[in-house]
Design a protein around this motif. Structure first.
Motif: not given
Length: 411
Positions: A401-407, A327-341, A386-391
């Motif tokens: 695996f979640e990547i957070a990137l500035p949206a 599964d690939i999940e994409i969502e926006r929380r405020e000004d952060i784009a979250w991508i989960r694989v 890219h100014g983001g993080s991964v966890r």
């Protein structure tokens, strides 16, 4: 505004000089009266009358008495105020010594009046400052000798001296941190060299071994020859992938400029899922994409981000055995784009989870794409530039695996 103790001290000094002036009045009056009687007696004798008569007749008796009274008053005033003046001079000398850095001086002998109390206060202040300066000096000597863990005790009652101690502590802490960072960097460099050497030597040894067998004609037939060649070829591919990953990791960590453009994550990840259809089919898996209806736009380097998502996708397929989905999940929380694989294979052991993004880290089972030990480290580096993080989160139900990137802000 002067302090209460300072005002009290000045008030005491004024009263002492006033008392000296009042005390001078009585002996001055006595001197004048005695001078008057003596002059009246002496002027009757011809021997004294001759020199005294011109003075009295020329200036008058009143001016003579005024001059005599003023001289007498000044004499007695100086006599009675001399002790106060001397004590003030001692206080001034003590303060000058403190100004010049001599904090071991004693202002004067103890006394119970306000000047004595002021002297005691100066002595206590000098001793207090001297003691604290010794502590500060001890701290500086400790830092100079390499004991960077040493900290000076902070006492807020010392005012500016306390701030000096705070600055020394902060300096020691920063030096300690810098040295630890330098040692960590040295260790990391050594670990990198060790890891690269090991991972390069292993496939290279196999390649040389099989080529040696071929070169010495120690194979039975062409089938065995082709088998050895195929093994050497696969090992060479592994070696090339490691070198490519190492180059990519070094390039990203070296601060190379990014080719930033506006990217729609939904389109980018939909394209990624399509490119992985052959790999998914081979593993009997399907990729499910969950994304918002509206575009989720970020600014970044498309090639680098695609590389990061490819590594996560390869990792999910490799370790999602037994499950039909990735599964690939994409969502926006405020000004952060979250991508989960997400994959639904065996969970990552809890003891390995904090370290899986370290380069060349391998736990009981490698979670890196392609087995080079650099796949997830590359993902982390790409996210951070890219100014983001991964966890990563992992339990018995799934591993994500979640990547957070500035949206970018929606228009």
């Amino acid at each position: 505004m002067p302090s209460t103790s300072g005002s009290k001290w000045l008030h005491s000094v004024r009263w002492k000089f006033l008392a000296a002036a009042l005390a001078s009045a009585a002996p001055t009056a006595a001197v004048l009266y005695a001078f008057y009687l003596l002059s009246k007696y002496l002027i009757r004798h011809p021997f004294f009358a001759v020199p005294m008569a011109p003075i009295i007749n020329g200036f008058g008796s009143t001016p003579v008495l005024v001059v005599t009274g003023a001289a007498s008053f000044l004499f007695f005033y100086f006599l009675f105020s001399r002790g106060t003046i001397r004590r003030l001079e001692q206080l001034d000398a003590s303060l000058r010594d403190m100004e010049n850095g001599d904090l071991g001086t004693v202002a004067q002998r103890p006394a119970t009046d306000e000047l004595g109390q002021a002297a005691d206060s100066i002595d206590r202040l000098a001793k207090k400052l001297s003691d604290y300066m010794e502590r500060v000096t001890e701290g500086l000597q400790a830092v100079a000798s390499g004991r960077l863990e040493y900290r000076i005790e902070i006492d807020r009652s010392y005012g500016d001296f306390a701030r000096i101690a705070e600055s020394i502590n902060a300096m020691a802490e920063q030096l300690d941190r810098s040295i630890r960072d330098e040692r960590h960097a040295e260790k990391t460099k050594n670990d990198l060299v060790t890891g690269v050497s090991h991972d390069l030597r292993t496939p290279l040894t196999s390649i040389l071994g099989f080529l040696e067998v071929i070169e010495q004609d120690r194979y039975k037939d062409e089938v065995e020859l082709r088998h050895y060649v195929n093994i050497a070829y696969e090992k060479a591919r592994t070696l090339k992938k490691l070198i490519d990953d190492l180059f990519e990791y070094t390039r990203i960590g070296g601060g190379m400029p990014l080719a930033r453009t506006e990217l729609d994550l939904t389109d980018l990840l939909r394209q990624l899922a399509e490119e992985f259809v052959p790999s998914l089919d081979k593993a009997s898996m399907t990729c499910r994409l969950a994304a918002p209806d509206e575009p989720l736009v970020i600014e970044g380097d498309g090639n680098l981000l695609m590389r990061a998502f490819e590594n996560l996708m390869s990792n999910a397929i490799s370790h999602g055995e037994g499950s039909p989905y990735v599964d690939i999940e994409i969502e926006r929380r405020e000004d952060i784009a979250w991508i989960r694989v997400v994959n639904y294979g065996e969970p990552i052991p809890a003891m390995d989870l904090p370290f899986i993004f370290d380069r060349f880290y391998r736990g009981d089972r490698s979670r890196t794409s392609g087995g080079t030990g650099l796949g997830l480290a590359i993902v982390k580096s790409i996210a951070e530039v890219h100014g983001g993080s991964v966890r990563a989160r992992s339990d018995r139900s799934r591993t994500a695996f979640e990547i957070a990137l500035p949206a970018l802000r929606s228009s």
